[in-house]
Design an enzyme around this catalytic site. Structure first.
Site, PDB file in Angstrom:
ATOM      1  N   ASN A   1     -29.872   0.305  30.995  1.00  0.00           N
ATOM      2  CA  ASN A   1     -30.970   1.011  31.484  1.00  0.00           C
ATOM      3  C   ASN A   1     -30.775   2.522  31.552  1.00  0.00           C
ATOM      4  O   ASN A   1     -29.442   2.828  31.540  1.00  0.00           O
ATOM      5  CB  ASN A   1     -31.659   0.486  32.728  1.00  0.00           C
ATOM      6  CG  ASN A   1     -30.623   0.254  33.850  1.00  0.00           C
ATOM      7  OD1 ASN A   1     -30.157   1.268  34.566  1.00  0.00           O
ATOM      8  ND2 ASN A   1     -29.899  -0.923  34.038  1.00  0.00           N
TER       9      ASN A   1
ATOM     10  N   ASP B   1     -31.234  -7.292  34.828  1.00  0.00           N
ATOM     11  CA  ASP B   1     -31.722  -8.724  35.244  1.00  0.00           C
ATOM     12  C   ASP B   1     -31.494  -9.687  34.213  1.00  0.00           C
ATOM     13  O   ASP B   1     -31.739 -10.942  34.456  1.00  0.00           O
ATOM     14  CB  ASP B   1     -33.114  -8.688  35.451  1.00  0.00           C
ATOM     15  CG  ASP B   1     -33.634  -7.919  36.800  1.00  0.00           C
ATOM     16  OD1 ASP B   1     -33.049  -7.953  37.714  1.00  0.00           O
ATOM     17  OD2 ASP B   1     -34.804  -6.974  36.934  1.00  0.00           O
TER      18      ASP B   1
ATOM     19  N   LYS C   1     -19.610  -7.584  15.008  1.00  0.00           N
ATOM     20  CA  LYS C   1     -20.875  -6.856  14.639  1.00  0.00           C
ATOM     21  C   LYS C   1     -21.875  -7.689  13.846  1.00  0.00           C
ATOM     22  O   LYS C   1     -21.669  -8.195  12.936  1.00  0.00           O
ATOM     23  CB  LYS C   1     -20.462  -5.870  13.920  1.00  0.00           C
ATOM     24  CG  LYS C   1     -21.745  -4.623  14.035  1.00  0.00           C
ATOM     25  CD  LYS C   1     -21.092  -3.433  13.409  1.00  0.00           C
ATOM     26  CE  LYS C   1     -22.536  -2.564  13.108  1.00  0.00           C
ATOM     27  NZ  LYS C   1     -22.248  -1.587  11.931  1.00  0.00           N
TER      28      LYS C   1
ATOM     29  N   PHE D   1     -32.590  -1.321  46.999  1.00  0.00           N
ATOM     30  CA  PHE D   1     -33.563  -0.241  46.203  1.00  0.00           C
ATOM     31  C   PHE D   1     -34.464  -1.006  45.518  1.00  0.00           C
ATOM     32  O   PHE D   1     -34.385  -1.896  44.906  1.00  0.00           O
ATOM     33  CB  PHE D   1     -32.831   0.630  45.331  1.00  0.00           C
ATOM     34  CG  PHE D   1     -31.937   1.479  46.081  1.00  0.00           C
ATOM     35  CD1 PHE D   1     -30.968   1.191  46.826  1.00  0.00           C
ATOM     36  CD2 PHE D   1     -32.242   2.858  46.408  1.00  0.00           C
ATOM     37  CE1 PHE D   1     -30.145   1.897  47.771  1.00  0.00           C
ATOM     38  CE2 PHE D   1     -31.531   4.030  46.960  1.00  0.00           C
ATOM     39  CZ  PHE D   1     -30.621   3.330  47.827  1.00  0.00           C
TER      40      PHE D   1
ATOM     41  N   LYS E   1     -39.616  -7.586  47.863  1.00  0.00           N
ATOM     42  CA  LYS E   1     -38.419  -7.891  47.660  1.00  0.00           C
ATOM     43  C   LYS E   1     -37.604  -7.829  49.310  1.00  0.00           C
ATOM     44  O   LYS E   1     -36.509  -8.487  49.110  1.00  0.00           O
ATOM     45  CB  LYS E   1     -37.545  -6.458  46.898  1.00  0.00           C
ATOM     46  CG  LYS E   1     -38.219  -6.850  45.568  1.00  0.00           C
ATOM     47  CD  LYS E   1     -38.024  -5.425  44.638  1.00  0.00           C
ATOM     48  CE  LYS E   1     -38.493  -5.757  42.909  1.00  0.00           C
ATOM     49  NZ  LYS E   1     -38.215  -4.483  42.249  1.00  0.00           N
TER      50      LYS E   1
ATOM     51  N   LYS F   1     -35.324 -11.006  49.591  1.00  0.00           N
ATOM     52  CA  LYS F   1     -33.754 -10.873  49.396  1.00  0.00           C
ATOM     53  C   LYS F   1     -33.309 -10.834  50.930  1.00  0.00           C
ATOM     54  O   LYS F   1     -31.859 -10.686  51.009  1.00  0.00           O
ATOM     55  CB  LYS F   1     -33.596  -9.648  48.823  1.00  0.00           C
ATOM     56  CG  LYS F   1     -34.190  -9.716  47.288  1.00  0.00           C
ATOM     57  CD  LYS F   1     -33.459  -8.766  46.329  1.00  0.00           C
ATOM     58  CE  LYS F   1     -34.052  -8.926  44.829  1.00  0.00           C
ATOM     59  NZ  LYS F   1     -33.074  -8.225  44.106  1.00  0.00           N
TER      60      LYS F   1
END
Ligand code: CTP
Length: 412
Positions: free
Chosen positions: A206, A275, A285, A319, A333, A337
């Site tokens: 990301n 995730d 490859k 976060f 969240k 959590k």
């Protein structure tokens, strides 16, 4: 007794520096003064020597008298460097590492927090070079006491007048208080993206740069904490004075966190953990062929959720990067959590999120509190997060009692 080095540069607002000095002394602070050559054209050295009861440092090459290398000894002794007034010239030197007089040399030699109160003509304050220097310094953790708006000595109307004495003193005292509020704590910070391999040359990842986590780690270090930083492949330089552990995948990050969490009193998970990861990593490859290619992705461990499930007395900060219903998703969240605080930001807004040097966020806590932090540097946001952590733990700023934590459970 705290020691503040007061840097004084040459501009008409210099007389206020005398009052700042007196006010700080009234708060029990020992003030040592460093003046630039230009400041001496406005006020004499004698004034500051008489007020501070110390020799004033103006020349880093002076012989005799105090035989120490003063810019180093003062830099080490200081609990805070406060520069008031700060001219465009000194901000330029600070931003570019130019060390050609006593004050600029001391600035480059010190690791202590720095607060500056700029004063200059309005057009100078708005000049792109000055604006860029201010941004550079902010990003490095220098705190600014904004100049006031009104008639300036040069006859212009606008922003540039040195802030009021009370505001400068308040900013200095706040910086002093912050200096030790994480002393005795071990802070575990995660940062950066994780990288999930598909084959030896391809991966899923990301856009996280690691900046927010790195700024959090640096700010915690400057507030007296021992800091362990677990970092995915970030694009920002490694902070000094912090133990950095490099990882690549979500599983590696989970393992590193599990190994180090028992010693942590606070965990801040700023990492953008993938995730999902490819179900299998191709050992060679993957060659293209006709038609599409389907990757099977499987879930990675939710590190933070595991920490929340075996929390003990540890303080957990998470976060939430959201594009829709930022508050609602973040609150969910926070609860799911088992967090104490969540930093929610809307990554669809300009100047927020991954690659930017700035960020805006809402700090939501388990007791229902919400603090809005408007767009600011990531370093300043990091400070605001630690301010909030200190408040929520009920620790008065500047306190030194380590919070006990009975739990030493590791994440799964
Ligand atoms: N996190 C974690 N382990 C994961 C994923 C996320 O510890 N495998 C942490 C992040 O570091 C962050 C918080 O959890 O502090 C983010 O929560 P999460 O629900 O994972 O956010 P998103 O990944 O954005 O979730 P969603 O895609 O469901 O919005």
């Amino acid at each position: 007794m705290a020691t503040v080095v007061l840097g004084v540069t040459g501009c008409i607002g210099v007389y206020k520096a005398c009052e700042v000095l007196r006010e700080l002394q009234r708060h029990g602070v020992d003030v040592r003064v460093v003046m630039t050559e230009h400041a001496m054209r406005f006020v004499s050295v004698l004034t500051f020597e008489a007020l501070s009861h110390h020799p004033v440092f103006v020349d880093q090459f002076a012989l005799g008298g105090e035989s120490d290398i003063q810019h180093v000894s003062l830099a080490d002794e200081a609990d805070l460097l406060l520069v008031a007034p700060a001219t465009a010239n000194i901000l330029g030197k600070f931003a570019h590492g130019i060390a050609d007089d006593a004050l600029s040399t001391l600035f480059t030699a010190t690791t202590t927090p720095v607060v500056v109160a700029p004063a200059m003509n309005v057009n100078m304050f708005r000049h792109p070079a000055v604006v860029a220097n201010v941004e550079t310094l902010r990003a490095r953790g220098v705190r600014f006491v904004e100049p006031g708006t009104g008639y300036l000595a040069c006859g212009w109307l606008g922003q540039g007048r040195l802030a009021e004495v009370g505001d400068i003193v308040a900013a200095a005292l706040a910086a002093l208080a912050r200096r030790r509020d994480l002393q005795g704590d071990t802070v575990l910070v995660t940062a950066g993206p994780t990288v999930e391999d598909i084959d030896p040359v391809r991966f899923v990842s990301n856009r996280s740069s690691g900046r927010m986590g790195y700024r959090l780690a640096e700010a915690a270090r400057d507030r007296g904490a021992r800091v362990v930083l677990v970092s995915g492949p970030a694009t920002v330089p490694e902070p000094s004075g912090v133990e950095t552990i490099r990882v690549r995948s979500a599983q590696e990050m989970a393992d590193a966190v599990a190994a180090r969490v028992p010693e942590a009193t606070i965990v801040a998970m700023a990492a953008a953990v993938s995730d999902y990861r490819p179900g299998t990593v191709a050992p060679r490859k993957i060659k293209k062929s006709e038609g599409g290619l389907t990757l099977e992705l499987v879930r990675t461990p939710d590190i933070l959720r595991s920490l929340g499930a075996a929390k003990g007395g540890r303080f957990l900060v998470g976060f939430a990067a959201e594009t829709d219903d930022v508050r609602g998703n973040a609150r969910k969240k926070l609860a799911e959590k088992g967090l104490d605080l969540i930093v929610a930001n809307d990554v669809s807004r300009d100047g927020s999120g991954f690659a930017a040097e700035t960020n805006a966020a809402t700090l939501l806590d388990a007791a229902g509190g919400e603090v809005e932090v408007p767009r600011t540097s990531k370093r300043e946001l990091a400070e605001r997060i630690w301010d909030r952590v200190a408040e929520l733990r009920g620790r008065s700023p500047g306190g030194t009692q380590p919070r006990s934590h009975e739990g030493t459970e590791a994440a799964e």
